[in-house]
Enzyme design. Structure first.
Site, PDB file in Angstrom:
ATOM      1  N   HIS A  72     -32.186  50.598 -26.756  1.00 56.66           N
ATOM      2  CA  HIS A  72     -33.361  50.219 -25.961  1.00 56.66           C
ATOM      3  C   HIS A  72     -32.948  49.696 -24.570  1.00 56.66           C
ATOM      4  O   HIS A  72     -33.418  48.649 -24.140  1.00 56.66           O
ATOM      5  CB  HIS A  72     -34.206  49.156 -26.672  1.00 56.66           C
ATOM      6  CG  HIS A  72     -34.874  49.631 -27.931  1.00 56.66           C
ATOM      7  ND1 HIS A  72     -36.242  49.747 -28.068  1.00 56.66           N
ATOM      8  CD2 HIS A  72     -34.370  50.012 -29.106  1.00 56.66           C
ATOM      9  CE1 HIS A  72     -36.538  50.177 -29.282  1.00 56.66           C
ATOM     10  NE2 HIS A  72     -35.417  50.344 -29.946  1.00 56.66           N
ATOM     11  N   TYR A 112     -25.447  41.782 -32.259  1.00 52.89           N
ATOM     12  CA  TYR A 112     -26.182  41.611 -31.001  1.00 52.89           C
ATOM     13  C   TYR A 112     -25.419  40.658 -30.073  1.00 52.89           C
ATOM     14  O   TYR A 112     -25.367  40.860 -28.863  1.00 52.89           O
ATOM     15  CB  TYR A 112     -27.597  41.073 -31.266  1.00 52.89           C
ATOM     16  CG  TYR A 112     -28.577  42.080 -31.819  1.00 52.89           C
ATOM     17  CD1 TYR A 112     -28.237  42.943 -32.852  1.00 52.89           C
ATOM     18  CD2 TYR A 112     -29.872  42.173 -31.312  1.00 52.89           C
ATOM     19  CE1 TYR A 112     -29.138  43.848 -33.370  1.00 52.89           C
ATOM     20  CE2 TYR A 112     -30.785  43.091 -31.817  1.00 52.89           C
ATOM     21  CZ  TYR A 112     -30.407  43.921 -32.851  1.00 52.89           C
ATOM     22  OH  TYR A 112     -31.311  44.826 -33.356  1.00 52.89           O
TER      23      TYR A 112
HETATM   24  C1  HEM Z   1     -27.154  47.315 -38.704  1.00 58.91           C
HETATM   25  C2  HEM Z   1     -28.297  47.193 -38.063  1.00 58.91           C
HETATM   26  C3  HEM Z   1     -28.430  47.064 -36.567  1.00 58.91           C
HETATM   27  C4  HEM Z   1     -27.475  46.958 -35.603  1.00 58.91           C
HETATM   28  C5  HEM Z   1     -25.986  46.921 -35.766  1.00 58.91           C
HETATM   29  C6  HEM Z   1     -28.169  46.869 -34.335  1.00 58.91           C
HETATM   30  C7  HEM Z   1     -27.545  46.730 -33.122  1.00 58.91           C
HETATM   31  C8  HEM Z   1     -28.175  46.483 -31.929  1.00 58.91           C
HETATM   32  C9  HEM Z   1     -27.522  46.115 -30.703  1.00 58.91           C
HETATM   33  C10 HEM Z   1     -26.010  45.972 -30.539  1.00 58.91           C
HETATM   34  C11 HEM Z   1     -28.472  45.939 -29.765  1.00 58.91           C
HETATM   35  C12 HEM Z   1     -28.269  45.524 -28.308  1.00 58.91           C
HETATM   36  C13 HEM Z   1     -28.283  43.997 -28.203  1.00 58.91           C
HETATM   37  C14 HEM Z   1     -28.029  43.499 -26.798  1.00 58.91           C
HETATM   38  O1  HEM Z   1     -27.088  43.942 -26.137  1.00 58.91           O
HETATM   39  O2  HEM Z   1     -28.798  42.624 -26.357  1.00 58.91           O
HETATM   40  C15 HEM Z   1     -29.745  46.203 -30.395  1.00 58.91           C
HETATM   41  C16 HEM Z   1     -30.967  46.143 -29.774  1.00 58.91           C
HETATM   42  C17 HEM Z   1     -32.156  46.358 -30.409  1.00 58.91           C
HETATM   43  N1  HEM Z   1     -32.371  46.614 -31.737  1.00 58.91           N
HETATM   44 FE1  HEM Z   1     -30.963  46.753 -33.142  1.00 58.91          FE
HETATM   45  N2  HEM Z   1     -29.522  46.936 -34.553  1.00 58.91           N
HETATM   46  C18 HEM Z   1     -29.717  47.055 -35.902  1.00 58.91           C
HETATM   47  C19 HEM Z   1     -30.911  47.136 -36.558  1.00 58.91           C
HETATM   48  C20 HEM Z   1     -32.130  47.106 -35.953  1.00 58.91           C
HETATM   49  C21 HEM Z   1     -33.393  47.146 -36.646  1.00 58.91           C
HETATM   50  C22 HEM Z   1     -33.576  47.178 -38.161  1.00 58.91           C
HETATM   51  C23 HEM Z   1     -34.350  47.127 -35.698  1.00 58.91           C
HETATM   52  C24 HEM Z   1     -35.819  47.164 -35.954  1.00 58.91           C
HETATM   53  C25 HEM Z   1     -36.576  46.129 -36.039  1.00 58.91           C
HETATM   54  C26 HEM Z   1     -33.709  47.048 -34.393  1.00 58.91           C
HETATM   55  C27 HEM Z   1     -34.341  46.987 -33.167  1.00 58.91           C
HETATM   56  C28 HEM Z   1     -33.712  46.747 -31.958  1.00 58.91           C
HETATM   57  C29 HEM Z   1     -34.416  46.596 -30.707  1.00 58.91           C
HETATM   58  C30 HEM Z   1     -35.928  46.678 -30.493  1.00 58.91           C
HETATM   59  C31 HEM Z   1     -33.440  46.344 -29.734  1.00 58.91           C
HETATM   60  C32 HEM Z   1     -33.655  46.071 -28.256  1.00 58.91           C
HETATM   61  C33 HEM Z   1     -33.870  44.600 -28.088  1.00 58.91           C
HETATM   62  C34 HEM Z   1     -34.227  44.251 -26.669  1.00 58.91           C
HETATM   63  O3  HEM Z   1     -35.351  44.539 -26.236  1.00 58.91           O
HETATM   64  O4  HEM Z   1     -33.375  43.687 -26.006  1.00 58.91           O
HETATM   65  N3  HEM Z   1     -32.368  47.046 -34.596  1.00 58.91           N
HETATM   66  N4  HEM Z   1     -29.531  46.533 -31.710  1.00 58.91           N
END
Ligand code: HEM
Length: 336
Positions: free
Chosen positions: A54, A327
């Site tokens: 995202h 994260y």
């Molecule tokens: C093993 C599971 C997951 C991993 C390893 C993962 C990993 C990540 C990472 C590394 C980021 C970037 C964080 C940053 O740099 O600030 C991210 C962002 C995000 N993830 Fe996940 N994620 C996982 C599961 C999920 C799930 C289940 C959802 C659904 C609810 C989700 C929704 C999001 C969203 C919406 C963002 C963007 C957040 C923002 O607006 O800054 N993720 N994720």
């Protein structure tokens, strides 16, 4: 708020990734946070400034107030019934900061709640009721199946085949893709539900702990792009549409808890619970302003705090358990 990760830990992660590539074996069960973020980098390139997931998004602000049911169902400060400030980010899925707003894929709603007592609670939600990985190692294997093998400069066919075989044997991993194929993208950031997807444990005023998942339901109703709009609206309309909409009046979402029934899987976020499960409206999110341009106060937030609030605790869902630390690692790599 930055969360520094020790260089020795980062080196250990790099070594773990090198081992994974060298052997072309599947990722270890319960991969550590650095191995997870290294897999994002292997598939998508180094994390420098943007989130690996995202990366396209817009900052907004507003507030959140619990309903009396919300106060009853959670002792967490955010559910006290007093108004919490909210730093909000709406995002577009994928790894491309210039992704098209018309593309199939999830949209994100991320929120940092700041209670009047100074307590923080963060969450990142998506516009699909399910996630695309049943376990963290599935996410890692999916990413690495697309990554170039450093030895050949090309994707590793064995790894890609192993991942395809896993998906074939575990078809719920495809549920998110099927949902996105069957439901056109939202017409506005304000006209889609956003699901938390993972199960959390809510401790109520009565001392009882209740498993629940949440969804933010748009008070404007659900509206999706038509096929013609998907062709005509272009790549960049969502942020401006939200600015115009919020300029005309607040955008609101009801936060709704869904409670599981007999036999519902609490630990697998690729499987939605049936629609007839009990639901309770626990709060109202009101979006009152949107940043005029790119960037803003949501940029340095990862929206998955390591310290969960008492009263909204993590379940044993392994995907949820893997999130917060990954994260934090990602944030540390993209924060100068
Ligand atoms: C093993 C599971 C997951 C991993 C390893 C993962 C990993 C990540 C990472 C590394 C980021 C970037 C964080 C940053 O740099 O600030 C991210 C962002 C995000 N993830 Fe996940 N994620 C996982 C599961 C999920 C799930 C289940 C959802 C659904 C609810 C989700 C929704 C999001 C969203 C919406 C963002 C963007 C957040 C923002 O607006 O800054 N993720 N994720």
């Amino acid at each position: 708020m930055t969360r520094p990760i020790r260089p020795s830990v980062l080196r250990a992660g790099a070594v773990a990734l090198a081992a994974v590539f060298a052997t072309a074996t599947p990722a270890p069960a319960q991969p550590d946070p650095e191995t997870i973020v290294n897999a994002f980098e292997a598939a998508l390139g180094p994390i420098r400034t943007h989130r690996p997931s995202h990366p396209k998004g817009v900052c907004a602000a507003g507030h959140f107030t619990a309903t009396p049911d919300g106060t009853r169902l959670s002792v967490a400060p955010v559910f006290s019934g007093q108004r919490n400030n909210a730093i909000i980010r709406f995002g577009v899925a994928g790894a491309n900061p210039n992704a098209s707003d018309s593309a199939r894929g999830t949209r994100g709603l991320s929120i940092r709640f700041e209670s009047p007592t100074g307590d923080l609670f963060e969450m990142a939600n998506i516009s699909a009721p399910v996630f695309g990985a049943d376990k963290p190692e599935t996410l890692v294997n999916g990413l690495l199946s697309r990554a170039n093998d450093p030895a050949t400069g090309r994707p590793n066919p064995e790894r890609a085949a192993a991942y395809a075989a896993y998906v074939a044997a575990n078809p719920t991993v495809g549920n998110q893709g099927r949902y996105l194929a069957a439901n056109n993208p939202p017409a506005s950031f304000a006209t889609t539900p956003y699901w938390g997807v993972n199960t959390f444990l809510f401790r109520g005023q009565d001392g009882q702990q209740r498993p629940a998942r949440w969804v933010f339901e748009p008070r404007a109703g659900t509206e999706r792009l038509t096929e013609a709009q998907m062709q005509s609206l272009g790549a960049n309309f969502l942020a401006d549409e939200l600015r115009r909409r919020v300029g005309a009046g607040p955008v609101e979402f009801d936060m709704v808890l869904q409670f599981p029934g007999q036999g519902d899987d609490l630990l697998n976020p690729t499987v939605a619970w049936p629609a007839d499960r009990p639901r309770t409206v626990v709060g109202r999110l009101t979006v009152t302003s949107v940043e005029a341009g790119a960037g803003g106060p949501c940029d340095p937030i990862s929206f998955m705090i390591l310290d969960q609030a008492p009263g909204i605790e993590m379940s044993d869902d392994p995907v949820l358990q893997a999130r917060a630390a990954a994260y934090a690692v990602s944030l540390s790599r993209r924060t100068p």
